[in-house]
Design an enzyme around this catalytic site. Structure first.
Site, mmCIF file in Angstrom:
data_model
loop_
_atom_site.group_PDB
_atom_site.id
_atom_site.type_symbol
_atom_site.label_atom_id
_atom_site.label_comp_id
_atom_site.label_asym_id
_atom_site.label_seq_id
_atom_site.Cartn_x
_atom_site.Cartn_y
_atom_site.Cartn_z
ATOM 1 N N ASP A 81 2.509 -0.053 -4.091
ATOM 2 C CA ASP A 81 2.774 0.896 -3.012
ATOM 3 C C ASP A 81 2.405 0.354 -1.631
ATOM 4 O O ASP A 81 1.606 -0.564 -1.491
ATOM 5 C CB ASP A 81 2.058 2.224 -3.270
ATOM 6 N N GLU A 139 -1.833 3.105 -5.633
ATOM 7 C CA GLU A 139 -3.217 2.645 -5.505
ATOM 8 C C GLU A 139 -3.831 3.144 -4.205
ATOM 9 O O GLU A 139 -5.027 3.463 -4.154
ATOM 10 C CB GLU A 139 -3.281 1.115 -5.554
#
Length: 394
Positions: A81, A139
């Site tokens: 991400d 994350e």
């Protein structure tokens, strides 16, 4: 085998840079990594791995089947991400999505996972056991690891590797840390309930803002006098709100913050310690309170034996001058720690610092990496994974 791995990585280098630049140009926020996941799944499938998608919402898992009789399974976790940051690098492959950027290097992490899978899948000597490649979403909001674990990615995993880029370490070098690598990170919310009154007559009220100030000051002072200084704690109140008008004493204040710690025992005792202090101050000044303490991710505690294996593999691959032993942990957080609740593991720092250029920190809109680090990371991971079975790691 090391020479073979290096040759494969060098041959793949142009393709790996192409992959990294594609991911960098098309970043996706936490929990929205749909295109990144599809791209990852396509590359893994082309390598002959068994691929599962939509694991942990938008995660991907690739399984490389070993041909030997060793039942142990080793995992490698990388995250995918990006961050809600407007990129200001002016790179040719800069983010094409306004307000979204790979400012934490997860584009490099994803590339390392794919590159390691590509190298290991081409080895002529098959691996004795299985390797599970975990490509994790979210994350940055510390949620993705939990999603992945709940969907079973750690089932039958014996050990796990992780990696994170680090701009303060020069590219082509890596940082190794034994023990604590990152801190536990918790969320703290405190409501102070006082009584409103006229700003000119504070003795007739219970000033929630003043009481909140006492709480903040006491928390900071008490850390240095009631907690073990060898077990560091950082408590930051990052947001505070209260009051309605300049001449009205506030009856309510809300404070929100973060609490970071390294020692597991200290971490476990923090909620009770904080609440005791808040309760005493509120009682002293006639206020009431509500405290919400949410445990976030625990500290990453690197397994000693697996860290030793990684260090030895890196020194053999690159020489001791390119392997740094990190003397201090970071008080940043990493949800890689969630995987370590299921199996021992280790995470290392991959140097991405550019020579003779400024190296802005992680989460900076001008964060850049030296792409020479990609081959360094792939070789380090692939060789350590190969050595895992050769050294009969337990």
């Amino acid at each position: 085998m090391l020479t073979t791995i290096k040759d494969l990585a060098d041959t793949l280098a142009p393709r790996l840079i192409e992959i990294r630049r594609h991911i960098h140009a098309h970043p996706e926020l936490s929990g929205q990594e749909y295109q990144t996941a599809a791209y990852v799944a396509g590359v893994l499938s082309s390598c002959g791995l068994q691929v599962e998608e939509a694991i942990g919402k938008t995660g991907v898992v690739g399984e490389l089947k070993g041909q030997g009789a060793d039942p142990r399974r080793l995992a490698l976790r990388t995250d995918m991400d990006a961050l809600p940051i407007q990129e200001r690098t002016h790179l040719d492959f800069a983010s094409r999505k306004p307000g979204i950027m790979h400012a934490c290097g997860h584009d490099v992490h994803t590339t390392l996972g794919l590159g390691t899978a590509m190298v290991l899948s081409q080895l002529k000597d098959p691996l004795p056991g299985n390797v599970r490649f975990i490509f994790q979403p979210a994350e940055e909001i510390a949620q993705g690891a939990g999603w992945m674990v709940r969907d079973g990615v750690m089932r039958d995993v014996n050990h796990i590797f992780g990696v994170h880029v680090f701009p303060s370490i020069p590219a082509r070098s890596i940082g190794i840390r034994y023990g604590a690598l990152t801190a536990a990170a918790d969320d703290l919310e405190i409501f102070i309930q006082g009584e409103s009154g006229h700003g000119a007559r504070p003795h007739e009220a219970k000033d929630a803002i003043w009481i909140a100030a006492q709480v903040i000051t006491a928390l900071q002072q008490a850390i240095s006098r009631t907690q073990n200084p060898l077990h560091p704690i950082v408590l930051t109140i990052g947001q505070i709100s209260g009051g309605r008008a300049p001449n009205v004493i506030a009856d309510q204040v809300r404070m929100v913050g973060t609490v970071r710690s390294l020692n597991p025992e200290t971490h476990a005792n923090l909620p009770e310690w904080i609440e005791s202090l808040v309760a005493n101050i509120c009682q002293m000044y006639g206020a009431s309170y509500e405290l919400n303490y949410r445990h976030g991710v625990p500290s990453v505690q690197n397994d000693r034996a697996l860290t030793q294996l990684l260090e030895n593999s890196a020194r053999e691959a690159w020489g001791s001058d390119r392997v740094q032993l990190l003397s201090e942990p970071s008080l940043g957080a990493e949800d890689f720690a969630i995987y370590l609740e299921s199996a021992p593991g280790t995470m290392f720092r991959l140097g991405v610092g550019r020579p003779d250029k400024p190296n802005p920190p992680l989460h900076h809109p001008q964060f850049e990496v030296d792409e020479a680090a990609i081959v360094t990371g792939v070789v380090t991971l692939a060789y350590a994974i190969y050595q895992y079975w050769q050294k009969q790691q337990k």
